[in-house]
Design an enzyme around this catalytic site. Structure first.
Site, PDB file in Angstrom:
ATOM      1  N   GLU A 290      43.227  61.762  44.041  1.00 27.70           N
ATOM      2  CA  GLU A 290      43.397  61.541  42.606  1.00 27.70           C
ATOM      3  C   GLU A 290      42.066  61.291  41.914  1.00 27.70           C
ATOM      4  OE1 GLU A 290      47.760  59.393  42.796  1.00 27.70           O
ATOM      5  OE2 GLU A 290      45.967  58.161  42.967  1.00 27.70           O
ATOM      6  N   PRO A 291      41.183  62.275  41.927  1.00 28.22           N
ATOM      7  CA  PRO A 291      39.900  62.058  41.271  1.00 28.22           C
ATOM      8  C   PRO A 291      40.047  61.954  39.756  1.00 28.22           C
ATOM      9  CG  PRO A 291      40.134  64.367  41.874  1.00 28.22           C
ATOM     10  CD  PRO A 291      41.326  63.646  42.467  1.00 28.22           C
ATOM     11  N   GLY A 292      39.341  61.039  39.180  1.00 30.07           N
ATOM     12  CA  GLY A 292      39.315  60.921  37.730  1.00 30.07           C
ATOM     13  C   GLY A 292      37.880  61.063  37.257  1.00 30.07           C
ATOM     14  N   ARG A 293      37.137  59.994  37.487  1.00 22.94           N
ATOM     15  CA  ARG A 293      35.736  59.953  37.071  1.00 22.94           C
ATOM     16  C   ARG A 293      34.953  61.189  37.529  1.00 22.94           C
ATOM     17  NH1 ARG A 293      33.230  55.020  36.416  1.00 22.94           N
ATOM     18  NH2 ARG A 293      34.762  54.076  37.788  1.00 22.94           N
ATOM     19  N   ARG A 330      32.419  50.000  28.429  1.00 22.14           N
ATOM     20  CA  ARG A 330      32.112  49.787  29.845  1.00 22.14           C
ATOM     21  C   ARG A 330      30.928  48.850  30.088  1.00 22.14           C
ATOM     22  NH1 ARG A 330      30.772  53.376  32.946  1.00 22.14           N
ATOM     23  NH2 ARG A 330      31.767  52.598  34.830  1.00 22.14           N
ATOM     24  N   TYR A 334      31.761  45.795  32.335  1.00 22.25           N
ATOM     25  CA  TYR A 334      31.221  45.797  33.704  1.00 22.25           C
ATOM     26  C   TYR A 334      29.699  45.820  33.761  1.00 22.25           C
ATOM     27  CZ  TYR A 334      35.659  48.541  33.948  1.00 22.25           C
ATOM     28  OH  TYR A 334      36.932  49.034  33.800  1.00 22.25           O
ATOM     29  N   CYS A 361      30.657  42.904  15.741  1.00 20.16           N
ATOM     30  CA  CYS A 361      30.221  41.513  15.653  1.00 20.16           C
ATOM     31  C   CYS A 361      30.512  40.825  16.965  1.00 20.16           C
ATOM     32  CB  CYS A 361      30.944  40.824  14.512  1.00 20.16           C
ATOM     33  SG  CYS A 361      30.537  41.582  12.956  1.00 20.16           S
ATOM     34  N   GLU A 362      29.686  41.146  17.943  1.00 17.44           N
ATOM     35  CA  GLU A 362      29.958  40.717  19.319  1.00 17.44           C
ATOM     36  C   GLU A 362      28.629  40.903  20.047  1.00 17.44           C
ATOM     37  OE1 GLU A 362      32.831  39.349  21.804  1.00 17.44           O
ATOM     38  OE2 GLU A 362      33.488  40.270  19.928  1.00 17.44           O
ATOM     39  N   TYR A 390      36.701  57.197  31.076  1.00 12.96           N
ATOM     40  CA  TYR A 390      36.865  55.795  30.695  1.00 12.96           C
ATOM     41  C   TYR A 390      36.105  55.416  29.418  1.00 12.96           C
ATOM     42  CZ  TYR A 390      38.528  55.517  35.553  1.00 12.96           C
ATOM     43  OH  TYR A 390      39.192  55.724  36.732  1.00 12.96           O
TER      44      TYR A 390
HETATM   45  C1  LIG Z   1      41.807  54.652  38.697  1.00  7.16           C
HETATM   46  C2  LIG Z   1      42.639  55.376  39.660  1.00  7.16           C
HETATM   47  C3  LIG Z   1      42.293  56.673  40.047  1.00  7.16           C
HETATM   48  C4  LIG Z   1      41.037  57.370  39.584  1.00  7.16           C
HETATM   49  O1  LIG Z   1      39.905  56.731  40.040  1.00  7.16           O
HETATM   50  P1  LIG Z   1      38.449  57.385  39.811  1.00  7.16           P
HETATM   51  O2  LIG Z   1      37.533  56.353  40.350  1.00  7.16           O
HETATM   52  O3  LIG Z   1      38.286  57.596  38.350  1.00  7.16           O
HETATM   53  O4  LIG Z   1      38.405  58.655  40.583  1.00  7.16           O
HETATM   54  C5  LIG Z   1      43.140  57.338  40.907  1.00  7.16           C
HETATM   55  N1  LIG Z   1      44.276  56.765  41.371  1.00  7.16           N
HETATM   56  C6  LIG Z   1      44.646  55.508  41.023  1.00  7.16           C
HETATM   57  C7  LIG Z   1      45.894  54.943  41.542  1.00  7.16           C
HETATM   58  C8  LIG Z   1      43.832  54.771  40.164  1.00  7.16           C
HETATM   59  O5  LIG Z   1      44.185  53.525  39.826  1.00  7.16           O
END
Ligand SMILES: *Cc1c(COP(=O)(O)O)cnc(C)c1O
Length: 431
Positions: A290-293, A330, A334, A361-362, A390
């Protein structure tokens, strides 16, 4: 340049996928999210190809919607052969509105509401990633009442903290996501799911974290998941046909970050899984990731206009931009590092030490601290790289700052995929 899709033109302006960033800023206004479609496609292809090559048939990546959810992203990732993971009714609805096939959606979330569960089942979501025993009961009831058998994966926690391997145990067992293996609860979870009418258990899901640079963490995860799967087989006679390893591969945000070869890492994970399965005489499961980033982060950047520039004598200079934590929280969340460029003077020496601050204002509203950029003048275009993941998804209306537009670049052309929010959009919600 951090990325190969960046260049500098004769005017000394930064170009993204061949388009002048200053022209984008002039045409569409700032702050502006820019996404390079070709880059997203290349990133998807890397995963799809490597998973096809090294892993069993039926293995493919799922785009993690939470990183960048808007309608226009779905046809792009789908046409490259990914599924998608979604974590709310809103993400399901966005994917479906974009024509994404429901059967390639994997519905995540540790606290799906009953309404969301009913909506997901009704919409034909391909697979639920069931987080806990409670959800299992609700989901099964819903599936039975709609007269279907819902495919599910069971989310377990393997007790691994990829960032602090020394302190392996406690960190991740104690989590609000999934059911822990270590306490024996995961085994009971599987037993219960197998005995529940209305659900078809395809296998297990586990996600160990994010911004992970080495394959070793994923190999450790595979070891633990496989050990668990073997226990389940021995205890319950059930053999899982699917392992979903979650997301987590890192991207470089600054020059000093390591570059990772995703395909080589997938190959390493595949080899590791294969030998583990052989050792345990376990049939090789298909693998989902499940790649996102790593699909979208490096395809995006944000353009701002430099506003006031302020020097606190004896301390530092601040370049204040017309966005900040509202479009990119972010740093505030973080202390994430970013690469910042003066897009209007991309050939000039980056010798002006400054902190890039937002407009809220932070005092935590910063984009980057103590970076060097070419000395800006008022209205110069400031580019912040690697904001595809993100950022848009985490944006807010704090201080009633309006959300930026998002433009997608493809074939040398920019198109508005999400228009800029207006104050009327916002006021329309109010009595
Ligand atoms: C956040 C998340 C992802 C994606 O993570 P990346 O670091 O963006 O690749 C995939 N699966 C689950 C369950 C997540 O919580």
């Amino acid at each position: 340049m951090l990325y190969s899709n960046l260049s500098v033109n004769d005017a000394g302006h930064l170009c993204v996928a061949g388009i002048d960033a200053c022209e984008l800023a002039a045409t569409y206004g700032t702050p502006l999210y820019v996404l390079d479609e070709d880059r997203v496609r290349q990133n998807c292809r890397t995963y799809v190809q490597a998973m096809k090559t090294y892993l069993p048939e039926g293995s493919y990546p799922l785009f993690a919607s939470k990183t960048l959810c808007f309608k226009g992203i779905y046809p792009i990732v789908e046409s490259e052969g990914t599924g998608a993971d979604v974590v709310s009714a809103g993400e399901v609805a966005t994917a479906l509105a974009a024509g994404f096939p429901a059967d390639k959606l994997f519905f995540h979330g540790s606290n799906k509401t009953d309404d969301e569960i009913a909506y997901g089942v009704r919409s034909g979501v391909g697979c639920f990633v069931v987080d806990n025993v409670d959800e299992l009961a609700t989901l099964a009831r819903e599936a039975r009442s709609q007269g279907i058998v819902q495919k599910v994966l069971l989310r377990v926690t393997v007790g691994l903290d990829p960032h602090t391997l020394a302190a392996i145990n406690t960190g991740k067992v104690d989590s609000q996501f999934g059911v822990p293996i270590e306490t024996g609860q995961a085994l009971r979870f599987v037993r219960q799911a197998l005995a529940t009418e209305g659900v078809d258990v395809l296998g297990f899901h586990s996600h160990i974290g994010s911004q992970i640079f080495e394959a070793t963490s994923f190999c450790d995860q595979v070891d633990r998941l496989l050990a668990f799967a073997c226990d389940v087989r021995d205890e319950l006679g059930y053999v899982a046909g699917t392992f979903n390893l979650g997301g987590g591969f890192a991207v470089p945000y600054v020059e000093a970050d390591p570059r990772i070869d995703i395909a080589a890492n997938i190959q390493a994970i595949a080899t590791h899984l294969q030998s583990g399965c052989e050792r345990n005489d376990y049939p090789l499961p298909r693998v989902l990731m499940e790649p996102g980033r790593s699909l979208v982060a490096d395809a995006g950047l944000t353009l701002y206009s430099a506003g006031r520039i302020k020097t606190i004598e004896g301390y530092r200079s601040y370049v204040m931009v017309d966005g900040g934590m509202t479009d990119n929280p972010r740093y505030a969340l973080y202390k994430s590092a970013y690469t910042v460029l003066n897009a209007s003077r991309a050939n000039a020496p980056a010798d002006f030490a400054c902190t890039i601050a937002g407009r809220c204002c932070e005092s935590g509203d910063r984009i980057a601290e103590d970076v060097f950029i070419a000395r800006p003048e008022h209205d110069d275009v400031i580019a912040v790289l690697t904001t595809g993941a993100y950022n848009f998804a985490m944006s807010s209306n704090y201080n009633r700052v309006l959300r930026p537009a998002l433009v997608v670049i493809a074939n040398g052309q920019a198109r508005v995929a999400v228009r800029r929010q207006t104050i009327d959009d916002h006021l329309a919600l109010e009595a």
